[in-house]
Design an enzyme around this catalytic site. Structure first.
Site, short mmCIF file in Angstrom:
data_model
loop_
_atom_site.label_atom_id
_atom_site.label_comp_id
_atom_site.label_asym_id
_atom_site.label_seq_id
_atom_site.Cartn_x
_atom_site.Cartn_y
_atom_site.Cartn_z
CB SER A 25 -0.85 0.00 1.28
OG SER A 25 -1.46 1.26 1.49
CE1 TYR B 269 -4.12 -2.13 5.36
CE2 TYR B 269 -3.15 -0.03 4.73
CZ TYR B 269 -3.81 -1.19 4.38
OH TYR B 269 -4.15 -1.43 3.06
P1 NAD Z 1 -11.54 -5.92 1.17
O1 NAD Z 1 -11.79 -5.80 2.62
O2 NAD Z 1 -12.61 -5.49 0.23
O3 NAD Z 1 -11.14 -7.42 0.80
C1 NAD Z 1 -10.17 -8.11 1.55
C2 NAD Z 1 -10.41 -9.60 1.40
O4 NAD Z 1 -9.45 -10.27 2.21
C3 NAD Z 1 -11.80 -10.03 1.91
O5 NAD Z 1 -12.41 -10.88 0.97
C4 NAD Z 1 -11.49 -10.74 3.21
O6 NAD Z 1 -12.42 -11.75 3.56
C5 NAD Z 1 -10.12 -11.31 2.92
N1 NAD Z 1 -9.42 -11.64 4.17
C6 NAD Z 1 -9.34 -10.89 5.29
N2 NAD Z 1 -8.67 -11.57 6.25
C7 NAD Z 1 -8.33 -12.77 5.70
C8 NAD Z 1 -7.63 -13.89 6.19
N3 NAD Z 1 -7.18 -13.95 7.45
N4 NAD Z 1 -7.45 -14.93 5.35
C9 NAD Z 1 -7.93 -14.91 4.09
N5 NAD Z 1 -8.62 -13.88 3.59
C10 NAD Z 1 -8.80 -12.82 4.38
O7 NAD Z 1 -10.20 -5.12 0.91
P2 NAD Z 1 -9.50 -4.66 -0.46
O8 NAD Z 1 -9.60 -3.18 -0.53
O9 NAD Z 1 -9.96 -5.49 -1.59
O10 NAD Z 1 -7.99 -5.00 -0.09
C11 NAD Z 1 -7.25 -6.01 -0.72
C12 NAD Z 1 -5.77 -5.78 -0.40
O11 NAD Z 1 -5.37 -4.53 -0.95
C13 NAD Z 1 -5.47 -5.70 1.09
O12 NAD Z 1 -4.21 -6.31 1.34
C14 NAD Z 1 -5.39 -4.22 1.34
O13 NAD Z 1 -4.60 -3.90 2.46
C15 NAD Z 1 -4.77 -3.75 0.04
N6 NAD Z 1 -4.98 -2.34 -0.26
C16 NAD Z 1 -6.22 -1.85 -0.48
C17 NAD Z 1 -6.38 -0.50 -0.79
C18 NAD Z 1 -7.72 0.10 -1.07
O14 NAD Z 1 -7.78 1.32 -1.22
N7 NAD Z 1 -8.79 -0.65 -1.16
C19 NAD Z 1 -5.25 0.32 -0.85
C20 NAD Z 1 -4.00 -0.22 -0.61
C21 NAD Z 1 -3.87 -1.56 -0.33
#
Ligand code: NAD
Length: 252
Positions: free
Chosen positions: A143, A156
């Site tokens: 991120s 985080y």
């Molecule tokens: P989200 O919450 O929509 O999806 C995350 C998914 O991970 C969910 O389906 C959840 O069930 C799964 N998950 C959570 N804990 C878990 C575990 N212990 N084992 C297996 N699965 C698990 O979030 P997102 O926005 O799609 O994020 C996806 C990745 O991208 C994450 O690593 C997040 O930190 C990263 N990210 C997101 C953003 C953003 O703006 N959305 C920005 C930077 C990084």
């Protein structure tokens, strides 16, 4: 010239594939021909159905990435069905908010366990197979909070910073086995994780004022970057952290 982005018959594991970025990544890789193992603590049937609709192939394996035994079983089931693993997308993650001085150790640990240790477990178990194959690609989702301090979630930011050095270290160790390990650092993408933030006018205005492209991103806008890092177009790229943030971290 061959299609540099072709992923036909490549076997991919995507963690956190039930929704959000993991879902669009899984569908996007399937569109390029990959067979996708959908791994999540939540049900992945929506993702599986989308992939079925484009005549793609999936295997769903319920997995908590912070549980090493479950990660081992995820790898075993993948190998039982497909016999190899070409690509791992370490995407599963959580975000918990709070002031640093008030953060509970339980919450600190759960974020580190899933976002950092979970990525290590998956890379370690998949890496053993990729070492045997002398081939593979690992893409870790970090991120922009891994590049800069994110006031409001110390675990985080710490976990995502750790992911960048996990990436560089694995790239250093596993280059000799022809395994490319890269990270991506997304800015703000509209998913369940960011839904509450994006309901705040102040948060959205901050993005308009400070992101050179003047907006947040749709999840689909991450797919091209993941296809690039999964495919032979990035054969000589490893240990890199690719920022995809509309220019936010590039500007003063
Ligand atoms: P989200 O919450 O929509 O999806 C995350 C998914 O991970 C969910 O389906 C959840 O069930 C799964 N998950 C959570 N804990 C878990 C575990 N212990 N084992 C297996 N699965 C698990 O979030 P997102 O926005 O799609 O994020 C996806 C990745 O991208 C994450 O690593 C997040 O930190 C990263 N990210 C997101 C953003 C953003 O703006 N959305 C920005 C930077 C990084």
């Amino acid at each position: 010239m061959d299609d540099l982005f072709d992923l036909k018959n490549k076997v991919v594991i995507v963690t956190g594939a039930s929704r959000g970025l993991g879902k669009v990544i899984a569908v996007g890789l399937a569109q390029k021909g990959a067979k996708v193992v959908l791994s999540d603590v939540l049900d992945c049937s929506d993702t599986a159905n989308e992939i079925k609709n484009i005549e793609g192939e999936t295997l769903s394996v319920k997995t908590d990435v912070s549980n090493q035994d479950e990660v081992g079983k995820m790898v075993d089931k993948t190998l039982d069905k497909y016999g190899r693993i070409d690509i791992l997308v370490n995407n599963a993650g959580i975000l918990k908010d709070g002031k640093a001085e008030e953060f509970s150790i339980k919450d600190w640990k759960s974020v580190l366990d899933i976002n950092l240790t979970g990525q290590f477990y998956c890379a370690k178990e998949v890496g053993k197979q990729m070492i045997k194959q002398k081939n593979g690609r690992i893409i870790n989702i970090s991120s922009i909070a891994g590049l800069k301090g994110y006031a409001g979630s110390v675990p985080y930011s710490a976990s995502k910073g750790g992911v960048i050095l996990l990436t560089k270290t694995l790239a250093s160790e596993w280059g000799e086995y022809n395994i490319n390990v890269n990270a991506v650092c997304p800015g703000v993408f509209a998913t369940d994780m960011t839904e509450d933030y994006l309901e705040s006018e102040e948060f959205v205005q901050n993005i308009k004022d400070n992101v050179p492209l003047g907006r947040y991103a749709n999840p689909e806008e991450l797919v091209g970057t993941i296809v690039y890092l999964s495919s032979k177009s990035s054969d000589y790229v490893t240990g890199h952290s690719l920022v995809i943030d509309g220019g936010w971290t590039a500007s003063l």
